[in-house]
Design an enzyme around this catalytic site. Structure first.
Site, PDB file in Angstrom:
ATOM      1  N   CYS A  99       0.838  -1.198   0.000  1.00  0.00           N
ATOM      2  CA  CYS A  99       0.000   0.000   0.000  1.00  0.00           C
ATOM      3  C   CYS A  99       0.876   1.253   0.000  1.00  0.00           C
ATOM      4  CB  CYS A  99      -0.975  -0.043   1.183  1.00  0.00           C
ATOM      5  SG  CYS A  99      -2.313   1.158   1.045  1.00  0.00           S
ATOM      6  N   HIS A 233      -3.846  -5.600   1.158  1.00  0.00           N
ATOM      7  CA  HIS A 233      -3.239  -5.900   2.459  1.00  0.00           C
ATOM      8  C   HIS A 233      -3.318  -7.383   2.812  1.00  0.00           C
ATOM      9  CE1 HIS A 233      -2.454  -1.763   3.572  1.00  0.00           C
ATOM     10  NE2 HIS A 233      -3.632  -1.452   3.057  1.00  0.00           N
ATOM     11  N   GLU A 235      -1.503  -8.815   4.751  1.00  0.00           N
ATOM     12  CA  GLU A 235      -1.218  -8.926   6.194  1.00  0.00           C
ATOM     13  C   GLU A 235      -2.478  -8.809   7.036  1.00  0.00           C
ATOM     14  OE1 GLU A 235      -0.919  -6.279   4.396  1.00  0.00           O
ATOM     15  OE2 GLU A 235      -0.720  -4.412   5.521  1.00  0.00           O
TER      16      GLU A 235
END
Lengths: 268, 989
Positions: A99, A233, A235
């Site tokens: 990002c 994302h 994560e």
């Protein structure tokens, strides 16, 4: 490298970084030893680049996205760390920008390819950009990502579609000449594309492709395949219960595999 | 920055322009212009302007332009020295409007330009400013059109100035620090002149309060300084001290047979809200009504905190900045209890989006503009600081046109016992974070006044723009300082600024402060302005001298300003100096306890009820079902279907996806029941569930809310019962343990000096007490925002409907036992749990049918509700429940339709009698629709055998909602899922 030596992942924290803890958690789950390091600690040499095997530029709003998302973090990288980052990349160590980190890598001229130097040779030349989403709005929603590059060490061997959220206002990948995108594709530098749930192309259809990126580009890598930048994302989907439909029994699509690839690359 | 040499310093102007035509920002502004009726605008391009002042070589100017101020791929940039008076207009039909921030308005981009120029090695930059350039094309555009475009859409006069043509930046005027302190002769003033002084300084103090100040100064034999007077006004403001809630209220009942019968309530807060908490004695409450936020146990290691604030007045005049700093402020409240902020909530009340322009009171922004500004402000702060916005609501009513409501909540988590609370004598007074300017002066008193058409202009200084990245730095530093135990106490700078923060912290000790040490944004502030400034993103800490070096090095790492402005002592006095001269010297006792208790009158109007009755007796039997609105009068071949579709499309009920998607609700990775949920991730979740990364066990946090101003218009007592019930019911629906739910109250009301308005407030507070005891859910924090009224140019008062927001926070021991609202499997039975009350008062069906809203009362509390929730929780815990959704606005019909939408499945409902309108669209408390796994249906029914349970339908694989009345063959409603979706979602994705 010995199996017992921990793989140290540097999670770079700049003013305004905010997804550093999730990135650290993902690397921890993937078997690495993450350390969140403030940019100032590197400037003061309290931490040394060469002590880490993985470099992560996590998500957030570095410097409030002033003057363009990732722009001022890119400026810091160019002004303070051109040499260190260049040699980190040249050594083939895994680098990932997520990002805001992706935005910084692109604006610092490190992606799609760090071989282009600026006129004064003091830094890399910016070859592409990430700009405002086509609909002009910030978008937080879950997307499907098809890993399409066998060439990128982060996506290599991933069979499964990754399912994870995007959360950005400036994620539309733009090249000066639309033809350049075909060239990236030919060089296997398009690592991740926005897709339908079954992996078929999003074909630019909103909201499957949430920002209007050309060729549904969600992530690209450098020609060497060790530097990956992506807007979504992964994560934020490392546990099954983060899946939006886990209450409906849905599972899979974990972003964790991406991080495991990075860590395993060092371990092997 | 004032020491520039005009001989070699220049202002340069840069304009960046998108290279390609289809710029989304410009496109959206053009669409907005057309919506506002400015159809003569044919094209609108929005460009960025930057002004840089400094001593720069031409090559440096070029470097700034290409390396810093523009993107080489998407933007071109032109620059030159600033020329004043440039016309801007190049050809017929082509016009230019330029806008720039007013001097002193927070401008983080300008600050970054100065910082980054030095990163580039360019040291001659002194200051910077940003602006916007609008190139407008329209063959028939007149100057009036352009002014209307600027004022209604492009520019907010409160924070920006604009010109037709090229604009000059407005830097704060360099001025010498005045140090000037004024004495305010008060000791011999008459009552009239005391009130005049209060008005003149916008202090919002009444006569008794002014007299108390006068008496204090008569006793100590001098007059107050302006610093002292302003400090007292802020400390004693409604915003800071909640004097209405602490007032002595004489209560009379309208139409009472004995008109002389009066009750006196000495303190609403103690009598109802604190009393409920004390009576319930929940062992897991760690802090209620004491700290900046309420706290409850999370697991063995952590506690969670929750605070909800309002930022209504600032949002009315500058929606973006008002909401932005509302979010920033409540995050600081959580930081002020030493907790890590992990989630945000926002509940918004606006005027009707389709309000005709000529219905707009003078000086009031259109609800659409307020809405988009507020949402952008919440988005900007929450997303940038990295705190997920996970729960909220948006409701509309004409009563909110001039007074929008913006409720901002924040949840934090901290290791147990890690929040220190007591400064010790000798501790330094440390200010962390942003620098101080004139921002937000008198915000606390501003929020305590009725607004009028002039409020924006006069109170412009009360509005601030937030800087979330500076606050992010505070989070990084404070959490590390907490873990290293570097401070003895901490509080945020909110309303009243340093005066309130230092004043509160030293109220048990004493403190001395030197204002000259405070870091300023620009020089020239008078001492009282420094002391009272509400500049954002500041925290005050009490730090032992030996810990200062460690704290400094943390601040240094994270680039956070740190300033030592004085010391705590044990003098029981607050003493403030400017350049050594004492400008304030007040006894703690007077400052904190000297305010006289307000004496207020309240009248309770019928049809309010005798609420001292034990909870549960408020239940209204179904026979008292009032009068259903004339649904059959709605022209359609099927009025029942038409009503359902109209309800689904009502802006209070319709999908909020367009808002939810602009908030980052995923950051921090803990949102495991998301605001939108179901097969296509678009069903409206009853609440949010968070499993924080910090927690090592399986515990999770549940967040939900209840708000219903439509009920407030009819019956404030019943509204309170209903919103407490709804908040709890929402929490239970997603899996919260009903015995582990805590509540927060936020009262937004009109002027409490009007006895009827205060009577409604009393009734609502009583409702809170009754409902809290009924469900055994303690209150842990609360806040009130009164005087939400607008005095129109017509002399009419525009007051908001009485609005009570109840926010619920619940803890569940195992996140696996959550539940979502989307239907899961065809063939499963659907149950209606709870006693359906068939109430129409304040219902959305009444609203749509345009029945008088006072026809009938809102629902009360069904007697079985606590047991129903407890038993439902057991069923969820056992894994029998597949989906669960509460009945709220729009009743059973809307709840059923939403469950179909969430699961993309159909439902066949069978109603118990031949009155489908009442079953489907009347409103009720205490009821939920529950899909139960078919294989556990018998167990489920057995579990509820003593309670109100009714098997009401079956999940169907046919994508339609079918409703049949008992003993009838043909369905009275049969709507395809697609139609439900279309009504509820519109175009939003």
């Amino acid at each position: 490298m010995s199996l017992n030596t921990p793989v140290k992942a540097l999670i770079l924290h700049a003013t305004g970084t905010n997804r550093d803890l999730e990135a650290a958690r993902a690397f921890e789950m993937a078997g690495a030893l993450p350390e969140i390091v403030h940019l100032n600690q590197l400037r003061r040499r309290e931490r040394r680049w060469e002590d880490y095997q993985i470099l992560t530029l996590p998500g957030g709003f570095s410097y409030a996205d002033a003057l363009g998302a990732g722009k001022l973090l890119a400026l810091d990288l160019q002004a303070f760390f051109t040499e260190q980052v260049t040699s980190f990349i040249a050594s083939g160590k895994p680098v990932i920008g997520i990002c805001n980190g992706f935005q910084a890598l692109v604006k610092a001229g490190l992606l799609p390819d760090s071989k282009h130097l600026a006129n004064n040779h003091s830094a890399h030349r910016q070859q592409a950009t990430l700009t405002f989403n086509a609909n002009g709005r910030f978008e937080c929603r879950w997307v499907h990502l098809a890993p399409v590059s066998p060439h990128c060490l982060w996506t290599n061997g991933l069979q499964e579609i990754i399912y994870c959220p995007v959360a950005h206002g400036e994620g539309r990948f733009v090249l000066p000449d639309p033809g350049d995108a075909q060239q990236l594709a030919q060089q296997n530098q398009i690592a991740l594309v926005y897709a339908q749930a079954d992996g078929s192309p999003a074909n630019g259809v909103y909201p499957l492709n949430p920002n209007g990126s050309i060729l549904d580009i969600a992530g690209i890598c450098n020609p060497q395949g060790n530097v990956l930048g992506l807007m979504p994302h992964p994560e934020d989907h490392i546990f099954p219960f983060q899946h939006p439909r886990w209450r409906r029994g849905a599972s899979g699509g974990l972003g964790l595999h991406l991080f495991q690839n990075g860590v395993n690359f060092i371990k092997q | 920055m004032s020491n520039t040499n005009p001989l070699d310093s220049q202002i340069y102007r840069f304009v960046t322009r998108p290279r390609q035509g289809n710029d989304p920002r410009s496109a959206s502004l053009l669409a907005d212009a057309h919506t506002l009726g400015l159809t003569a605008v044919q094209r609108l391009d929005c460009l960025d302007i930057f002004f840089i002042e400094g001593t720069l070589a031409p090559s440096q100017v070029a470097q700034l332009a290409s390396n810093l101020l523009s993107d080489p791929i998407t933007q071109s940039v032109e620059w030159g020295r600033l020329l004043t008076g440039a016309p801007g207009s190049k050809s017929p039909g082509y016009h230019v409007i330029e806008a720039a921030l007013r001097p002193g308005v927070t401008d983080p981009v300008a600050e970054q330009i100065v910082r980054s120029a030095s990163v580039l090695g360019i040291t001659g930059v002194q200051r910077a400013a940003v602006g916007l350039r609008y190139e407008v094309y329209g063959e028939t555009l007149t100057e009036d059109d352009l002014l209307a475009l600027a004022r209604r859409l492009l520019v907010n006069n409160i924070i920006q100035h604009f010109t037709l043509g090229e604009i000059e930046p407005a830097f704060p005027q360099a001025a010498q620090a005045s140090g000037q302190v004024e004495a305010l002769p008060i000791r011999s003033r008459s009552d009239d002149r005391l009130l005049a002084l209060s008005e003149e300084r916008r202090a919002a103090l009444d006569l008794a309060e002014m007299q108390a100040i006068q008496q204090y100064y008569q006793a100590i034999g001098r007059d107050p300084t302006d610093v002292e007077f302003e400090t007292i006004a802020q400390t004693w403001s409604e915003h800071c001290v909640h004097k209405t809630f602490k007032a002595a209220i004489t209560l009379t009942q309208e139409d009472s047979p004995d008109a002389s019968e009066k009750t006196v309530i000495s303190n609403l807060l103690n009598t109802y809200l604190r009393a409920a908490t004390q009576s319930i004695q929940a062992p897991w409450v760690r802090s209620a009504f004491v700290d900046n936020a309420g706290m409850i146990d999370f697991d063995d290691e952590f506690e969670v905190s929750f605070k909800v604030e309002t930022h209504n007045h600032p949002s009315a005049i500058e929606p973006f900045g008002g909401a932005n700093t509302g979010v920033g402020g409540v995050i600081r409240d959580v930081l002020g209890v030493s907790a890590k902020p992990i989630a945000a909530t926002d509940i918004l009340c606006f005027g009707p989006p389709d309000l005709p322009l000529d219905h707009l009171p003078e000086g009031v922004l259109h609800p659409r503009r307020i809405r988009s500004g507020v949402i952008a402000g919440v988005q900007d702060y929450g997303n940038k600081i990295g705190i997920p916005t996970v729960n909220g609501a948006i409701v509309y009513d004409p009563g909110f046109t001039a007074n929008p409501l913006v409720f901002c909540g924040c949840i934090g988590i901290a290791p147990k016992g890690s929040h220190p609370r007591q400064p010790l004598p000798g501790d330094r007074v440390i200010v962390l974070g942003g620098r101080t300017g004139r921002d937000g002066l008198r915000g606390a008193t501003f929020s305590s006044m009725t607004m009028d058409g002039q409020t924006g202009e006069v109170s412009g200084a009360s509005v601030q723009i937030g800087d979330p990245i500076t606050e992010k730095g505070l989070i990084e530093v404070i959490l590390r300082a907490r873990d290293a135990r570097l401070y003895h106490a901490i509080t945020d700078c909110g309303a009243g600024g340093l005066s309130s923060a230092v004043g509160e912290m030293s109220s048990q000790t004493g403190a001395e402060v030197e204002l000259q040490h405070v870091e300023l944004k620009y020089p020239g502030l008078a001492p009282w302005e420094i002391w009272l400034s509400e500049a954002q993103e500041r925290m005050v800490l009490a730090v032992p001298a030996e810990n200062i070096p460690a704290l400094r090095s943390l601040c240094d790492l994270f680039e956070v300003n740190i300033t030592d402005i004085g010391a705590f002592n044990d003098s029981q006095r607050l003493v403030v100096r400017y350049a050594g001269q004492v400008v304030l010297d007040l006894h703690n006792e007077f400052l904190h306890n000297g305010i006289p208790q307000r004496q207020l009158q309240a009248v309770i109007r019928t049809p309010a009820i005798q609420s001292d009755a034990p909870p549960g007796l408020a239940h209204i039997p179904p026979t008292n079902a009032n009068h259903p609105p004339s649904i059959r009068s709605i022209p359609s071949h099927n009025p029942l279907s038409k009503m359902l579709l109209s309800l689904l499309a009502h802006p209070d009920i319709a999908s909020k996806a367009d808002v939810v998607h602009v908030y980052d609700h995923e950051v921090q990775g803990a949102t495991i029941i998301k605001p939108l949920i179901g097969k296509m991730n678009d069903g409206p979740s009853d609440g949010a569930v968070l499993k924080p990364l910090a927690g090592r066990g399986r515990q999770a946090i549940v967040l939900s809310n209840g708000v219903n101003p439509q009920y407030g218009k009819v019956d404030a007592y019943r509204m309170a019962l209903s919103v407490v019930d709804e908040a709890i019911r929402n929490a239970v629906a997603v899996g919260a343990d009903p015995q582990r739910i805590a509540l927060l109250d936020n009262f937004c009301w009109g002027d409490p000096k009007r006895p009827e308005t205060l009577g409604e407030l009393v009734q609502a507070a009583r409702g809170c007490y009754d409902a809290a005891l009924f469900y055994q859910t303690p209150f842990i924090s609360g806040k009130d925002s009164l005087n939400n009224e607008y005095l129109g140019a017509d002399g009419q008062r525009h007051a908001i409907p009485p609005t009570l927001l109840i926010s619920a926070i619940g803890i569940m021991d195992n996140f696996e036992h959550t539940c979502s609202m989307d239907l899961k499997t065809a063939g499963n039975p659907l149950y209606l749990l709870g006693e359906h009350q068939h109430a129409w008062g304040g219902s959305h069906a009444s609203l749509l049918a345009q029945t008088s809203p006072t026809q009938g009362r809102p629902p009360g509390l069904p007697q079985q509700a606590p047991q129903i929730y407890q038993t439902l929780h057991q069923a969820i815990w056992r894994g029998w429940v597949r989906a669960c959704h509460d009945l709220s606005e729009g009743g059973l019909g809307v709840a059923a339709a939403e469950m179909c939408i969430g699961g993309r499945l159909g439902l066949n409902l069978v109603l118990p009698d031949d009155d489908p309108a009442t079953w489907l669209y009347s409103e009720t408390n205490g009821c939920l629709l529950v899909e139960v796994d078919a294989s556990h249906a018998q167990h489920f029914e057995a579990l509820f055998s003593q309670l109100a349970i009714r098997k009401i339908g079956m999940v169907s694989s046919q994508p339609r909602l079918q409703v049949t009345c008992l003993d009838e063959l043909a369905p009275c409603i049969d709507i395809p899922l697609e139609r439900l979706l279309q009504a509820w979602k519109g175009d939003s994705r």
